[in-house]
Design a protein around this motif. Structure first.
Motif, PDB file in Angstrom:
ATOM      1  N   SER A  28      16.284 -48.207  25.028  1.00 57.98           N
ATOM      2  CA  SER A  28      14.914 -47.757  26.223  1.00 57.98           C
ATOM      3  C   SER A  28      14.359 -46.089  26.018  1.00 57.98           C
ATOM      4  O   SER A  28      15.339 -45.608  25.564  1.00 57.98           O
ATOM      5  N   SER A  30      13.131 -44.112  27.374  1.00 56.60           N
ATOM      6  CA  SER A  30      13.664 -43.295  28.001  1.00 56.60           C
ATOM      7  C   SER A  30      12.757 -41.456  27.763  1.00 56.60           C
ATOM      8  O   SER A  30      12.811 -41.099  29.054  1.00 56.60           O
ATOM      9  N   GLU A  66      10.869 -51.413  27.319  1.00 54.59           N
ATOM     10  CA  GLU A  66      10.304 -50.780  27.503  1.00 54.59           C
ATOM     11  C   GLU A  66       9.476 -50.827  28.618  1.00 54.59           C
ATOM     12  O   GLU A  66       8.875 -50.263  29.657  1.00 54.59           O
ATOM     13  N   ARG A  69      12.748 -49.663  34.201  1.00 50.66           N
ATOM     14  CA  ARG A  69      11.887 -49.288  35.135  1.00 50.66           C
ATOM     15  C   ARG A  69      12.494 -47.867  34.841  1.00 50.66           C
ATOM     16  O   ARG A  69      13.563 -47.293  33.887  1.00 50.66           O
ATOM     17  N   LEU A  70      11.256 -46.357  35.226  1.00 46.14           N
ATOM     18  CA  LEU A  70      11.154 -45.133  34.629  1.00 46.14           C
ATOM     19  C   LEU A  70      12.736 -44.692  35.985  1.00 46.14           C
ATOM     20  O   LEU A  70      12.498 -44.769  37.051  1.00 46.14           O
ATOM     21  N   TYR A  97       8.470 -48.095  31.926  1.00 38.71           N
ATOM     22  CA  TYR A  97       7.590 -47.641  30.810  1.00 38.71           C
ATOM     23  C   TYR A  97       6.655 -46.953  30.141  1.00 38.71           C
ATOM     24  O   TYR A  97       5.802 -46.477  30.531  1.00 38.71           O
ATOM     25  N   VAL A 100       3.896 -45.583  32.425  1.00 39.93           N
ATOM     26  CA  VAL A 100       3.672 -44.384  32.762  1.00 39.93           C
ATOM     27  C   VAL A 100       2.996 -43.473  32.110  1.00 39.93           C
ATOM     28  O   VAL A 100       2.935 -43.975  30.502  1.00 39.93           O
ATOM     29  N   ASN A 110       0.425 -44.436  25.593  1.00 41.68           N
ATOM     30  CA  ASN A 110       1.488 -44.683  27.567  1.00 41.68           C
ATOM     31  C   ASN A 110       2.512 -43.972  26.664  1.00 41.68           C
ATOM     32  O   ASN A 110       3.309 -43.435  25.484  1.00 41.68           O
ATOM     33  N   TYR A 111       3.305 -43.432  28.149  1.00 41.90           N
ATOM     34  CA  TYR A 111       4.691 -42.737  27.632  1.00 41.90           C
ATOM     35  C   TYR A 111       5.824 -43.744  26.624  1.00 41.90           C
ATOM     36  O   TYR A 111       6.524 -42.843  26.127  1.00 41.90           O
ATOM     37  N   ALA A 112       6.294 -44.974  26.694  1.00 37.24           N
ATOM     38  CA  ALA A 112       7.073 -45.915  26.349  1.00 37.24           C
ATOM     39  C   ALA A 112       6.297 -45.504  24.689  1.00 37.24           C
ATOM     40  O   ALA A 112       7.626 -45.456  23.704  1.00 37.24           O
ATOM     41  N   SER A 294      17.305 -38.952  28.359  1.00 38.07           N
ATOM     42  CA  SER A 294      16.797 -37.866  29.392  1.00 38.07           C
ATOM     43  C   SER A 294      17.327 -36.356  29.692  1.00 38.07           C
ATOM     44  O   SER A 294      17.189 -36.071  31.018  1.00 38.07           O
TER      45      SER A 294
END
Length: 687
Positions: A28, A30, A66, A69-70, A97, A100, A110-112, A294
């Protein structure tokens, strides 16, 4: 036999006629993908290579999870302020992800994608090429729709399988209300939905979300949903035809994710689960435990590549059984690892390796082509890393001088030979082991010299004269260093006593030259450096210079950082008149809360302000306060303060401040923050 070959043989035995074998891995995005996660890829990568060595076609499938869920915000992301007017990071908890925002200004959508690109670029440096699957696209394109509906139809059976692995009994009605899928809410974007009912054909659901939204979801054309992990994993095994996949020891434990998913794969999707290999987590020297993407520990493959050559990182994984833990070293253990790698590499290239060593090297070396049906590997120049570190620090990693030094000690390595390790040696020395940096003193060390006895001073004088006169080679210099104490002390009968005196002589030379009691091999050190650069540091025949006298003046020790900063005291400020009256309604509009200080950090280019990260009982918030002249960060962290919580956010020193702390400011006392007793809970309103 290497462990990767054993696994490959088992894969072939199970499905001997399969055209192409699939070895899988997945992570993931993350946060920055950490080197502990890399064992997932390395394990599958080595099995792919083992299958190919046995004449089979195989590929490495990598899934970016991806669409998960975050769950929480990584430490390094939480430090990045959101743009003015944008929602804070914690409001994206529960989003996939890919939905986000990207924390960084790098053009990724995006975040991912930011963290995916970061990792994929590092993989290219390892020469690892993978068949990527992006699970957001796979889900949202409807590729899994029929399997989602299938799982919904089998939800009772799935519940029974999951329940069989639980230690607690199911509650009444739990089975009837179980649904193996999460719907992402179209209104708030989170997975905080609950299915209320499902049509008889299991294609349409009524649901409600924690945000208050209610709706209907048609699984035949609405695809913004995701199967629960232990159902999603075996479904993807079946979809991709996976033959092998490793996993961390948490997945591998009895009754863990793999055991559960294996049963679901067979009973629900009619697919025999792939061969599974559990693996231990990776540590760093002096630390143990699982690395988390994380946690804020930014130990990524890209970071390690600043210290290790890619082949060495793969070598560390390849030579260790997956069930065995090992450490990446940030102390001088890394020099021992380089030495061991160089020896094994040279044995392999010279045909001296056994079967295990040959397989380890075949797994970790980067292939550049093929010749006569055999792989051709990238050549590695095994310039001793320990020597590169020692000599490099002396000449400040100046390339021409390094080449000269290597030539003078009989190892004429060129820049082309040591360039791949040069920056790594410098990075390790300066970032991980600054105490081992060797720098010649600018002046003679009179302070040390005056502590020497007469015999020791004679030894230094003899060394000075020998170096000044020159005309020696490396071996002669080495012999002279051991002979000088004998010349001063005469022939000693006790070898132990002689060795002790010689050791003290070496220690004295180091102290006079580099302010340390030990350093690089002394004869190499003295031979590598131009005598003009240090011979004067051994000559105490002339009086102390003014510069040397000034260098002996002791500076007053700086106050301890934990001491409270001194504030000039003066006469109290004049007492100001009471301001105009307000009524209770006006006062009640001011929301003052007790907050706990979680972090207190300096703000770049701000001389007076700290950035305080607080917990206000509901969430974290950031405020900026000009208390830097009065408190150290250590004095603030963990304390409870009063904050005006509903003050309109404002930007100071490039940081958005969400409130203001209460403090008393007066010429007589400076700024005194109002602290609250620790017994008062965070979030308590002041009224």
């Amino acid at each position: 036999m290497h462990w990767s070959d054993r696994i490959a043989q088992e894969i072939i035995r199970r499905r001997p006629d399969k055209e192409e074998y699939v070895c899988a891995a997945g992570i993931s995005p993350s946060g920055s993908i950490h080197i502990g996660n890399f064992r997932d890829i390395a394990t599958s990568y080595f099995v792919v290579k083992a299958l190919r060595r046995q004449g089979k076609k195989a590929r490495l499938l990598f899934s970016w999870d991806e669409f998960d869920r975050l769950r929480k915000i990584p430490v390094n992301v939480a430090k990045i302020a959101r743009p003015e007017g944008e929602r804070p990071w914690d409001e994206y908890i529960g989003y996939p992800y890919v939905d986000v925002p990207n924390p960084y200004d790098d053009g990724c959508p995006n975040y991912a994608k930011h963290f995916e690109n970061e990792f994929e670029e590092a993989m290219e440096r390892f020469g690892i090429h993978m068949d990527y699957r992006y699970q957001a696209e796979m889900n949202r394109s409807g590729k899994y729709a029929q399997y989602v509906i299938h799982a919904l139809k089998k939800r009772g059976e799935i519940f029974d399988i999951l329940d069989s692995f639980r230690t607690q009994s199911a509650q009444e009605g739990e089975r009837e209300n179980y649904y193996p899928v999460s719907i992402y809410c179209p209104h708030c974007g989170r997975d905080t939905t609950k299915i209320l009912s499902l049509s008889d054909d299991c294609t349409v659901a009524e649901y409600e979300c924690a945000c208050g939204h209610k709706g209907t979801f048609d699984f035949t054309k609405d695809f913004n949903c995701k199967l629960a992990w232990k159902i999603d994993w075996p479904m993807r095994w079946m979809y991709e035809g996976v033959d092998f996949e490793p996993g961390g020891k948490d997945h591998a434990s009895p009754g863990g994710s793999y055991d559960t998913s294996r049963v679901i794969a067979k009973k629900i999707f009619d697919f025999e689960a792939p061969i599974f290999q559990g693996y231990e987590f990776i540590g760093i020297k002096g630390a143990t435990g699982k690395m988390s993407g994380s946690s804020g520990l930014n130990l990524t493959p890209d970071t390690l590549l600043k210290l290790y050559q890619p082949e060495m990182i793969l070598w560390l994984y390849a030579k260790s059984e997956p069930t065995k833990a090992f450490d990446f070293c940030f102390d001088d253990g890394i020099l021992r690892q380089y030495f061991e790698f160089d020896k094994q590499y040279n044995d392999f290239m010279e045909g001296k390796g056994d079967e295990f060593l040959n397989t380890v090297m075949a797994n970790c070396l980067l292939e550049t082509g093929e010749e006569d049906g055999r792989p051709v590997y990238r050549k590695i120049e095994t310039v001793p890393m320990s020597l590169l570190v020692q000599l490099g620090s002396v000449v400040d990693f100046n390339v021409p001088m390094l080449e000269t030094v290597f030539g003078k000690i009989g190892q004429p390595f060129t820049y082309e030979q040591f360039k791949d390790r040069l920056d790594r040696a410098k990075y390790w020395l300066e970032q991980c082991s600054p105490e081992n940096v060797n720098r010649l003193r600018p002046y003679r060390n009179w302070e040390v010299y005056e502590t020497l006895n007469e015999e020791e001073k004679k030894e230094i004088a003899l060394l000075h004269d020998y170096i000044k006169n020159g005309g020696y080679d490396l071996d002669e210099l080495n012999q002279e260093l051991y002979a000088i104490p004998k010349k001063v002390m005469g022939e000693l009968q006790d070898p132990k006593e002689l060795k002790k005196i010689q050791g003290q002589f070496f220690k004295n030379v180091y102290r006079l030259l580099i302010d340390k009691e030990k350093g690089p091999r002394l004869y190499l050190f003295l031979y590598a450096i131009e005598p003009e650069k240090y011979v004067s540091l051994l000559d105490f025949s002339t009086p102390m210079t003014e510069e040397e006298k000034q260098s002996l003046i002791k500076e007053e020790p700086a106050p301890e950082e934990t001491e409270k900063k001194q504030v000039p005291l003066g006469d109290p400020d004049p007492v100001e008149p009471i301001r105009e009256e307000i009524d209770i309604e006006e006062f009640s509009r001011m929301d003052m809360r007790v907050c706990k200080v979680l972090k207190c950090t300096e703000i770049r280019k701000s001389h007076s302000c700290y950035k305080l990260t607080l917990f206000d009982g509901l969430k974290e918030r950031v405020i900026v306060s000009s208390i830097k002249s009065y408190y150290t960060p250590e004095e603030m962290i963990g304390k409870k303060i009063i904050v005006i919580a509903n003050l309109k956010p404002a930007r100071f020193s490039g940081v958005t401040s969400e409130g203001m702390l209460l403090a008393a400011t007066n010429n007589a006392c400076g700024c005194q923050v109002i602290f609250v007793d620790d017994i008062v809970p965070e979030g308590t309103r002041i009224c």
